[in-house]
Write a protein that holds these residues in place. Structure first.
Motif, short mmCIF file in Angstrom:
data_model
loop_
_atom_site.label_atom_id
_atom_site.label_comp_id
_atom_site.label_asym_id
_atom_site.label_seq_id
_atom_site.Cartn_x
_atom_site.Cartn_y
_atom_site.Cartn_z
N PRO A 1 0.79 -1.42 0.16
CA PRO A 1 -0.02 0.04 0.00
C PRO A 1 0.89 1.23 0.05
CG PRO A 1 0.36 -0.79 2.24
CD PRO A 1 1.02 -1.70 1.32
N GLY A 2 0.17 2.44 -0.06
CA GLY A 2 1.07 3.57 -0.03
C GLY A 2 0.71 4.46 -1.04
N THR A 3 1.59 5.74 -1.13
CA THR A 3 1.29 6.73 -2.40
C THR A 3 2.35 6.55 -3.36
OG1 THR A 3 0.36 8.05 -0.73
CG2 THR A 3 0.89 9.13 -2.84
N SER B 1 -10.69 0.36 -0.64
CA SER B 1 -10.23 1.70 0.08
C SER B 1 -11.20 2.52 0.49
CB SER B 1 -9.21 2.22 -1.07
OG SER B 1 -8.18 1.21 -1.51
N ALA B 2 -11.04 3.32 1.54
CA ALA B 2 -12.09 4.25 1.68
C ALA B 2 -11.61 5.59 2.21
CB ALA B 2 -13.02 3.72 3.22
N SER B 3 -12.49 6.59 1.86
CA SER B 3 -12.04 8.03 2.24
C SER B 3 -13.30 8.53 2.97
CB SER B 3 -11.71 8.75 1.02
OG SER B 3 -12.96 8.95 0.21
N TYR B 4 -13.08 9.52 3.92
CA TYR B 4 -14.04 10.25 4.54
C TYR B 4 -13.74 11.60 4.77
CZ TYR B 4 -17.09 11.94 8.48
OH TYR B 4 -17.94 12.82 9.04
N VAL B 5 -14.70 12.59 4.15
CA VAL B 5 -14.42 14.00 4.29
C VAL B 5 -15.43 14.85 4.85
CG1 VAL B 5 -13.84 16.09 2.98
CG2 VAL B 5 -12.89 13.78 2.02
N GLU B 6 -15.15 15.71 5.86
CA GLU B 6 -16.17 16.47 6.49
C GLU B 6 -15.70 17.82 6.50
OE1 GLU B 6 -17.26 16.91 11.33
OE2 GLU B 6 -17.16 14.73 10.48
N SER B 7 -16.83 18.60 5.95
CA SER B 7 -16.78 20.15 6.00
C SER B 7 -18.02 20.94 6.71
CB SER B 7 -16.74 20.59 4.57
OG SER B 7 -16.43 22.06 4.49
N GLY B 8 -17.88 21.26 8.07
CA GLY B 8 -18.68 21.80 8.69
C GLY B 8 -19.73 20.70 9.12
N ASN B 9 -21.07 21.04 8.52
CA ASN B 9 -22.03 19.68 8.71
C ASN B 9 -22.24 19.09 7.66
OD1 ASN B 9 -22.80 21.03 11.40
ND2 ASN B 9 -24.07 22.46 10.42
N ASN C 1 3.42 -15.68 2.00
CA ASN C 1 4.54 -16.36 1.59
C ASN C 1 5.20 -15.39 0.74
OD1 ASN C 1 3.07 -16.64 -0.93
ND2 ASN C 1 1.90 -18.12 0.13
N ASP C 2 6.00 -16.01 -0.40
CA ASP C 2 6.87 -15.02 -1.17
C ASP C 2 5.84 -14.57 -2.17
OD1 ASP C 2 8.97 -15.66 0.29
OD2 ASP C 2 10.12 -16.96 -1.34
N ARG C 3 4.60 -14.90 -2.41
CA ARG C 3 3.76 -14.68 -3.58
C ARG C 3 2.41 -13.88 -3.09
NH1 ARG C 3 5.07 -16.72 -8.39
NH2 ARG C 3 7.02 -18.31 -8.71
N VAL C 4 2.08 -13.64 -1.67
CA VAL C 4 1.06 -13.21 -1.32
C VAL C 4 1.35 -12.38 -0.18
CG1 VAL C 4 -1.27 -13.82 -0.45
CG2 VAL C 4 -0.19 -15.50 -2.01
N GLN C 5 0.67 -11.23 -0.40
CA GLN C 5 0.80 -10.10 0.70
C GLN C 5 -0.74 -9.75 1.08
OE1 GLN C 5 4.15 -6.42 0.69
NE2 GLN C 5 1.65 -5.84 0.07
N LEU C 6 -0.72 -9.42 2.42
CA LEU C 6 -1.99 -8.76 3.13
C LEU C 6 -1.53 -7.22 3.36
CD1 LEU C 6 -3.83 -11.73 4.96
CD2 LEU C 6 -4.14 -10.60 2.49
N ASP C 7 -2.26 -6.32 3.43
CA ASP C 7 -2.04 -5.02 3.99
C ASP C 7 -3.15 -4.17 4.50
OD1 ASP C 7 -3.16 -2.82 1.87
OD2 ASP C 7 -2.26 -4.43 0.52
N SER D 1 -8.37 4.96 4.71
CA SER D 1 -7.99 3.92 4.96
C SER D 1 -8.03 2.61 4.13
CB SER D 1 -8.95 3.49 6.22
OG SER D 1 -10.15 3.41 5.79
N GLY D 2 -7.62 1.57 4.21
CA GLY D 2 -7.46 0.62 3.01
C GLY D 2 -7.04 -0.55 3.67
N LEU D 3 -7.79 -1.73 2.95
CA LEU D 3 -7.26 -3.24 3.13
C LEU D 3 -7.01 -3.55 1.82
CD1 LEU D 3 -10.07 -4.68 5.83
CD2 LEU D 3 -7.58 -3.86 6.13
N GLY D 4 -5.80 -4.49 1.71
CA GLY D 4 -5.73 -5.03 0.47
C GLY D 4 -4.92 -6.23 0.41
N VAL D 5 -4.87 -6.97 -0.82
CA VAL D 5 -4.07 -8.10 -0.97
C VAL D 5 -3.46 -8.21 -2.24
CG1 VAL D 5 -6.08 -9.29 -1.94
CG2 VAL D 5 -4.47 -10.64 -0.87
#
Length: 251
Positions: free
Chosen positions: A29-31, A51-59, A221-227, A243-247
């Motif tokens: 993951p990352g930018t 992947s998820a995003s949350y934006v709050e501006s006032g109400n 293992n050498d071929r599978v990653q969770l993040d 935030s995010g989860l990935g494979v």
């Protein structure tokens, strides 16, 4: 700072991936992105869950989920082809007291990544040329195509710590933008590793944007990653989180 989210603050291609082999690392993951390429004849599938995003501006607020995806395949010892899709998306928002929900499909991308041989065991570099094609549905698209050229340089201090910086230059509808992402990667224990990053972005005629991100990776293992990863934007009075989860799989 929704542009940072679009570019993959939490889910998209990254220099913060754990290196499973001497010549390969996943980009999530990352930018930023790693300085290694996929071996010839092999395929990497890197999937957000989501992947998820949350934006709050006032109400007002907006929550977005999307299952972004990146496919990478090796064309030569130092060159790979990348095909990406921001995936199916869902959003829920409240604007001026009116609540709404929407869903749609995101944009697609195509890129070429070239690893540069610096003849140094600790220092590595790669270049990435990419086009993000605005094919997504309204509300889930960048609206105009984005063309970018990025570079990543990484330095391996030791077996436990690696530093890198990704620079991205992009053009969209005759407007330019630059982004810098210094990243620290570290081994935590056995199959666990982590990363922390600072994201800086300046687009033409817009204010400076800043963000922080961190996450962990687990190598099955050498071929599978969770993040798993989280991020926060630091600019302005608005609250913005990712935030995010990935494979990721290597075939």
């Amino acid at each position: 700072m929704t542009t940072l989210k679009t570019l993959g603050f939490v889910a998209l291609a990254s220099a913060s991936a754990q290196v499973f082999a001497a010549d390969f690392a996943f980009d999530r993951p990352g930018t930023g992105f790693s300085t290694t390429t996929i071996p010839v004849g092999q395929l990497a599938w890197e999937q957000g869950l989501p992947s998820a995003s949350y934006v709050e501006s006032g109400n007002d607020y907006s929550t977005t989920l999307n299952a972004d995806m990146l496919l990478r395949t090796g064309l030569s010892d130092s060159l790979e082809l990348q095909l990406g899709w921001q995936g199916p998306s869902w959003s829920k928002s409240k604007i001026d007291g009116i609540k709404s929900e929407d869903d749609g499909l995101g944009d697609i991308s195509i890129g070429m990544k070239k690893a540069i041989d610096l003849d140094d065991e600790r220092l590595s570099m790669a270049l990435l040329a990419e086009a993000l094609i605005a094919t997504g549905n309204p509300g889930f698209s960048n609206e105009e195509d984005i063309y970018s050229l990025s570079s990543a340089v990484a330095y391996q201090y030791n077996d436990l710590v690696n530093t890198s910086i990704t620079m991205r230059y992009e053009w969209q509808d005759d407007q330019w933008a630059v982004q810098a992402v210094p990243t620290l990667k570290y081994k935590i224990a056995d199959k666990w590793s982590g990363f922390s990053e600072f994201v800086y972005r300046k687009a033409e005629s817009q204010d400076y944007e800043y963000g922080l991100g961190t996450g962990v990776m687990y190598a099955l293992n050498d071929r599978v990653q969770l993040d798993a990863s989280v991020g926060v934007d630091l600019n302005g009075a608005d609250k913005s989180y990712t935030s995010g989860l990935g494979v990721a799989f290597l075939f």
